[in-house]
Each structure stands twice: as C-alpha cells, then as structure tokens.
Design a protein around this motif. Structure first.
Motif, PDB file in Angstrom:
ATOM      1  N   GLY A 156       0.805  -1.201   0.000  1.00  0.00           N
ATOM      2  CA  GLY A 156       0.000   0.000   0.000  1.00  0.00           C
ATOM      3  C   GLY A 156       0.841   1.255   0.000  1.00  0.00           C
ATOM      4  N   ARG A 157       0.155   2.372   0.132  1.00  0.00           N
ATOM      5  CA  ARG A 157       0.838   3.661   0.191  1.00  0.00           C
ATOM      6  C   ARG A 157       1.135   4.002   1.647  1.00  0.00           C
ATOM      7  N   VAL A 158       2.339   4.508   1.888  1.00  0.00           N
ATOM      8  CA  VAL A 158       2.732   4.943   3.222  1.00  0.00           C
ATOM      9  C   VAL A 158       3.362   6.328   3.124  1.00  0.00           C
ATOM     10  N   VAL A 159       3.309   7.038   4.221  1.00  0.00           N
ATOM     11  CA  VAL A 159       3.982   8.331   4.321  1.00  0.00           C
ATOM     12  C   VAL A 159       5.315   8.111   5.024  1.00  0.00           C
ATOM     13  N   SER A 160       6.388   8.454   4.354  1.00  0.00           N
ATOM     14  CA  SER A 160       7.733   8.268   4.896  1.00  0.00           C
ATOM     15  C   SER A 160       8.344   9.633   5.176  1.00  0.00           C
ATOM     16  N   GLY A 161       8.665   9.882   6.455  1.00  0.00           N
ATOM     17  CA  GLY A 161       9.249  11.174   6.787  1.00  0.00           C
ATOM     18  C   GLY A 161       9.280  11.438   8.267  1.00  0.00           C
ATOM     19  N   ASN A 162       9.401  12.715   8.622  1.00  0.00           N
ATOM     20  CA  ASN A 162       9.600  13.125  10.006  1.00  0.00           C
ATOM     21  C   ASN A 162       8.278  13.326  10.731  1.00  0.00           C
ATOM     22  N   VAL A 163       8.212  12.743  11.922  1.00  0.00           N
ATOM     23  CA  VAL A 163       7.052  12.895  12.795  1.00  0.00           C
ATOM     24  C   VAL A 163       7.567  13.136  14.206  1.00  0.00           C
ATOM     25  N   GLY A 164       6.952  14.096  14.920  1.00  0.00           N
ATOM     26  CA  GLY A 164       7.356  14.308  16.307  1.00  0.00           C
ATOM     27  C   GLY A 164       7.198  15.745  16.742  1.00  0.00           C
ATOM     28  N   THR A 165       7.958  16.115  17.758  1.00  0.00           N
ATOM     29  CA  THR A 165       7.948  17.487  18.251  1.00  0.00           C
ATOM     30  C   THR A 165       8.927  18.319  17.434  1.00  0.00           C
ATOM     31  N   ASP A 166       8.999  19.607  17.738  1.00  0.00           N
ATOM     32  CA  ASP A 166       9.872  20.453  16.932  1.00  0.00           C
ATOM     33  C   ASP A 166      11.345  20.110  17.096  1.00  0.00           C
ATOM     34  N   ARG A 167      11.744  19.554  18.252  1.00  0.00           N
ATOM     35  CA  ARG A 167      13.151  19.237  18.490  1.00  0.00           C
ATOM     36  C   ARG A 167      13.425  17.746  18.686  1.00  0.00           C
ATOM     37  N   LEU A 188      12.412  14.236  16.763  1.00  0.00           N
ATOM     38  CA  LEU A 188      11.723  13.664  15.621  1.00  0.00           C
ATOM     39  C   LEU A 188      12.005  12.172  15.481  1.00  0.00           C
ATOM     40  N   ASP A 189      11.073  11.501  14.833  1.00  0.00           N
ATOM     41  CA  ASP A 189      11.247  10.111  14.449  1.00  0.00           C
ATOM     42  C   ASP A 189      11.041  10.040  12.943  1.00  0.00           C
ATOM     43  N   PHE A 190      12.019   9.526  12.227  1.00  0.00           N
ATOM     44  CA  PHE A 190      11.875   9.353  10.788  1.00  0.00           C
ATOM     45  C   PHE A 190      11.300   7.955  10.570  1.00  0.00           C
ATOM     46  N   THR A 191      10.033   7.881  10.178  1.00  0.00           N
ATOM     47  CA  THR A 191       9.348   6.606  10.171  1.00  0.00           C
ATOM     48  C   THR A 191       8.359   6.540   9.023  1.00  0.00           C
ATOM     49  N   VAL A 192       7.605   5.455   8.961  1.00  0.00           N
ATOM     50  CA  VAL A 192       6.530   5.318   7.981  1.00  0.00           C
ATOM     51  C   VAL A 192       5.215   5.160   8.734  1.00  0.00           C
ATOM     52  N   ILE A 193       4.204   5.860   8.275  1.00  0.00           N
ATOM     53  CA  ILE A 193       2.879   5.778   8.867  1.00  0.00           C
ATOM     54  C   ILE A 193       1.863   5.723   7.749  1.00  0.00           C
ATOM     55  N   GLY A 194       0.620   5.414   8.111  1.00  0.00           N
ATOM     56  CA  GLY A 194      -0.439   5.404   7.114  1.00  0.00           C
ATOM     57  C   GLY A 194      -1.381   4.237   7.307  1.00  0.00           C
ATOM     58  N   ARG A 195      -2.424   4.242   6.535  1.00  0.00           N
ATOM     59  CA  ARG A 195      -3.464   3.214   6.630  1.00  0.00           C
ATOM     60  C   ARG A 195      -2.894   1.819   6.410  1.00  0.00           C
ATOM     61  N   ALA A 196      -1.993   1.685   5.432  1.00  0.00           N
ATOM     62  CA  ALA A 196      -1.439   0.371   5.130  1.00  0.00           C
ATOM     63  C   ALA A 196      -0.673  -0.209   6.321  1.00  0.00           C
ATOM     64  N   VAL A 197       0.026   0.645   7.061  1.00  0.00           N
ATOM     65  CA  VAL A 197       0.752   0.181   8.252  1.00  0.00           C
ATOM     66  C   VAL A 197      -0.239  -0.299   9.305  1.00  0.00           C
ATOM     67  N   ASN A 198      -1.319   0.444   9.513  1.00  0.00           N
ATOM     68  CA  ASN A 198      -2.328   0.040  10.489  1.00  0.00           C
ATOM     69  C   ASN A 198      -2.988  -1.273  10.084  1.00  0.00           C
ATOM     70  N   GLU A 199      -3.265  -1.443   8.800  1.00  0.00           N
ATOM     71  CA  GLU A 199      -3.886  -2.681   8.334  1.00  0.00           C
ATOM     72  C   GLU A 199      -2.963  -3.874   8.550  1.00  0.00           C
ATOM     73  N   ALA A 200      -1.674  -3.697   8.305  1.00  0.00           N
ATOM     74  CA  ALA A 200      -0.725  -4.786   8.544  1.00  0.00           C
ATOM     75  C   ALA A 200      -0.735  -5.207   9.998  1.00  0.00           C
ATOM     76  N   SER A 201      -0.818  -4.226  10.908  1.00  0.00           N
ATOM     77  CA  SER A 201      -0.870  -4.537  12.328  1.00  0.00           C
ATOM     78  C   SER A 201      -2.128  -5.328  12.681  1.00  0.00           C
ATOM     79  N   ARG A 202      -3.270  -4.972  12.065  1.00  0.00           N
ATOM     80  CA  ARG A 202      -4.517  -5.707  12.321  1.00  0.00           C
ATOM     81  C   ARG A 202      -4.424  -7.139  11.804  1.00  0.00           C
ATOM     82  N   ILE A 203      -3.816  -7.316  10.634  1.00  0.00           N
ATOM     83  CA  ILE A 203      -3.685  -8.665  10.072  1.00  0.00           C
ATOM     84  C   ILE A 203      -2.793  -9.532  10.949  1.00  0.00           C
ATOM     85  N   GLU A 204      -1.747  -8.935  11.520  1.00  0.00           N
ATOM     86  CA  GLU A 204      -0.815  -9.726  12.348  1.00  0.00           C
ATOM     87  C   GLU A 204      -1.529 -10.380  13.520  1.00  0.00           C
TER      88      GLU A 204
END
Length: 411
Positions: free
Chosen positions: A326-337, A339-355
């Motif tokens: 699926g499509r994922v968003v890859s980039g910076n997430v967090g506070t201003d100082r 950050l976590d460079f990660t992937v998020i999105g619906r596809a990631v959540n769906e994979a977790s549900r399938i597991e």
C-alpha cells in the motif's frame, strides 16, 4: 637509502594544503591518506609506513586502524568489541602508549633492546623496519572518539634523522585535524545507518530534518512479531531476555536487508520493514517478490535458532510475519526538536490488524490481498476477516503447501 636533507618547508606547506583541501571536499579516507603518504615519500621523507588508529562509534567495532605501506598501498584493520578487541588494543602500540600515559614514543626497531613485546613491532622489525615514531593527539571531549594514534615508520638504515623527526612532529596537528573530520563524517553516517537504515539515513543527511518533509511512497510492508515474548519477559532475567531478542532480530532482519528492504522501526518484540516499489502499476513487482523471499528465509532462520535454543534448554520465541502492500507516508514525525523518521499510514495500520490473526489461524505467515495480487507466488486463501478500523472485510492469503503442486499466482 642514505640520509638526506629533510623535506623542504615549501614542499611541506604544499602537501599539507593539498591534504586539507582533499579532506574538505571528500570523505574518501583511504584515498586521501594514500595520496598524502605518496606525496611525503616523493618529496624526500623516508616514509615506509604510516598508520592512523582511532576509536569509532560503531555497533560492531571499537576502533579501526588504517595503514599505508610503501609499495603495498592501504590496509584497514578493525578491532571488535568485547574481550578479544580489548586484548588486541592492549597489545597494540597505541594501547601501550595510553597505558603508560604518554603522548609520544620512539622505538628503534633495528636495535635489540628498548622495544616492548608487542606483535606489531615484531612484525615490522621482521619486515625490515628500522625506526617507529608514535604520536597521540586528543580530540574534543564528550564522545567515544577520544583521539588518534599516528605512527610513522621507516626501513632506512639508521632510522629517522633528528630533522626528519621534527618534520614528522610538525605534521601531527594537521593529520589529527583531518582525521577528526574524516572520523566525524564516518560516525555521522554510521549512526544514521545504524539507527535509521542506509536509505533513510541518506535522506536525513541530505537535509530532511524538518517536520512536514515527508514523501508518499508505494511499498511492500513486512511486519514481524515474536510470539510469546511477553510471557518470557515476565519470568526471565531482563538482560538475558534482551540478548535473546537481539538473536531473533538478527535471524529475522538479515534477510530483509539482503532482499532490498529496510527496517523502519523496532516495535518492542517486533519490527516494521518497507520495500519501496519503483513501479506501482506493475502487478508483479520486484519489491513484493523480495519481501516474500525475505519472509520465508527469516522464518526458516528463526526456526533454526529455536531448535538451537531448545537444545540449550532456553525458551523458544516463534515469529509471525505479515506481508502487505500500500501507500505509506515516509518522513519526520514528532515534536519540533525530537523527531522520528518513520513510515505511517493506513497500510501500516492494516498490517498490524492482520498480524493479530496469525495466532488464531495458527499460521506464521499471512499475506494481504493487495500483496497477494503482486507477488506471483503459489498461495491459498485463508478467509475473509473484518479488521478493526477497516470498512470492509479483507481477504487473507497464506502460502500454498509445496505438496499441492501449485504453479504460481493466487488461487
């Protein structure tokens, strides 16, 4: 080789300027050092061997020594962490220098006494070395990169003259400065590779460090989880449990990297990995094939590790893996100082549900319908399931038994 006048001041300045310019423009440490040594030898310094020994910030190695030798070029000698590496360091010239709280020492290799019993000195003596100078230069405090040991050796009868020793001593500050720059560059890249992965680390190093700097990508997603880890963690020594966890992550993670994936983040007793898809419209994609191959190999490696652990009377940690697309968003997430460079999105959540279906279905590998349509493997339908937060039921697939003789594709 007769003793001649030392290298001229103008040649020294020219060589130093070139060294600084090369180190400013490039991180190719071995090439830079080799050019520097060749220039010194061509200018008249009777240099036979030069080495730089530095501690490094690396998960596998505590330090590294790079050495140039006339007629042989460059060689790299890493020192591992642990007792073996500690012994190697203590028996090295730099280890001896540190143990004796010195910043400089000279050993005449062509004389029968005065040299400590160190393997490197003996090897250099047998190879024809006559004189060995070792300088230590400290870096700024606050990190594991404490400084550098810089050694100069010659094979000329009689060793270095006093004037040549002075030339060598004068070179130490600029060599130390260049080494500090090259070491810092290496440390930055190594830390980013270690904590983010090579591809993501390169993006951060290129300047992607602000919130909002994100990219939407199509990817095959591999989610791995260790079954029964919580129970093991509750009853066993926590430090031992962490060691066991690392062993299983080695077994599961190595195939991911080898088949073109990158672990985006560790999730307690599991991890999320992505395999970027270059051609999203292609039904059979190389990324999905690589992810499936990685999953199969990871589970096989984990099974072998479990068998070995059982022989030692240790608790098994079985693995579950889910493959999704699926499509994922890859980039910076967090506070201003922070950050976590990660992937998020619906596809990631769906994979977790399938597991979460793996345990109840007694299957260690499940594939989503979106993944199954693209991987080109022989599969069998497991069923359709409602996933929390997903609007419609999802068709889930498993690998077809080899005995079924399916030729490929979904059934």
């Amino acid at each position: 080789m007769a003793i001649t006048d030392p290298i001229s001041a103008s040649d020294l300045r020219r060589i130093e300027a070139h060294l600084i310019a090369r180190a400013t423009a490039s991180d190719e440490a071995e090439a830079i050092i080799a050019e520097f040594c060749e220039a010194l030898a061509a200018a008249g310094l009777p240099l036979w061997r030069l080495s730089l020994a530095v501690p490094v910030i690396d998960p596998l190695f505590r330090g590294v020594s790079v050495a140039w030798r006339r007629g042989q070029g460059m060689a790299v000698f890493p020192t591992v962490h642990g007792p073996e590496g500690e012994d190697t360091f203590l028996r090295s010239p730099v280890g001896w220098l540190r143990a004796n709280d010195l910043s400089f020492v000279r050993w005449r290799l062509d004389q029968s006494n005065g040299c400590p019993d160190l393997p490197l000195l003996d090897a250099l003596r047998q190879a024809g070395g006559t004189d060995y100078l070792l300088h230590a230069a400290a870096f700024a405090p606050g990190s594991a990169m404490e400084g550098v040991g810089i050694s100069f050796a010659t094979d000329r009868p009689g060793g270095f003259s006093q004037a040549e020793q002075a030339v060598v001593a004068g070179l130490v500050p600029v060599i130390a400065l260049v080494t500090a720059k090259l070491s810092l560059s290496h440390a930055i890249r190594e830390m980013l590779d270690t904590y983010l992965g090579p591809a993501t680390g390169a993006r951060v190093l290129a300047g992607e460090m602000r919130r909002g700097q994100s990219t939407v990508v199509h990817a095959a997603i591999l989610l791995a989880d260790l079954r029964g880890f919580t129970a093991v963690a509750d009853r066993d020594d926590p430090l031992k449990v962490v060691g066991w966890l690392d062993e299983h992550f080695d077994a599961l993670g190595e195939p991911v990297q080898r088949h073109g994936g990158e672990i985006s983040k560790f999730l307690g007793d599991g991890f999320l990995a992505v395999f970027p898809v270059a051609e999203p419209d292609a039904l059979t994609c190389a990324a999905c094939t690589g992810a499936l191959d990685a999953a199969r190999e990871a589970l096989a490696r984990n099974d072998r590790l479990i068998a070995s652990r059982r022989q030692d009377g240790l608790p098994p940690l079985e693995a579950d893996i889910v493959l999704h697309y699926g499509r994922v968003v890859s980039g910076n997430v967090g506070t201003d100082r922070r950050l976590d460079f990660t992937v998020i999105g619906r596809a990631v959540n769906e994979a977790s549900r399938i597991e979460r279906l793996c345990d109840g279905l007694d299957r260690s590998l499940l594939l989503s319908d979106a993944f199954a349509r693209r991987c080109g493997a022989a599969l069998v339908p497991v069923g359709e399931f409602a996933l929390r937060g997903v609007g419609r039921k999802q068709r889930i697939w498993g690998l077809a038994p080899e005995s079924d003789g399916l030729s490929g594709g979904v059934a």
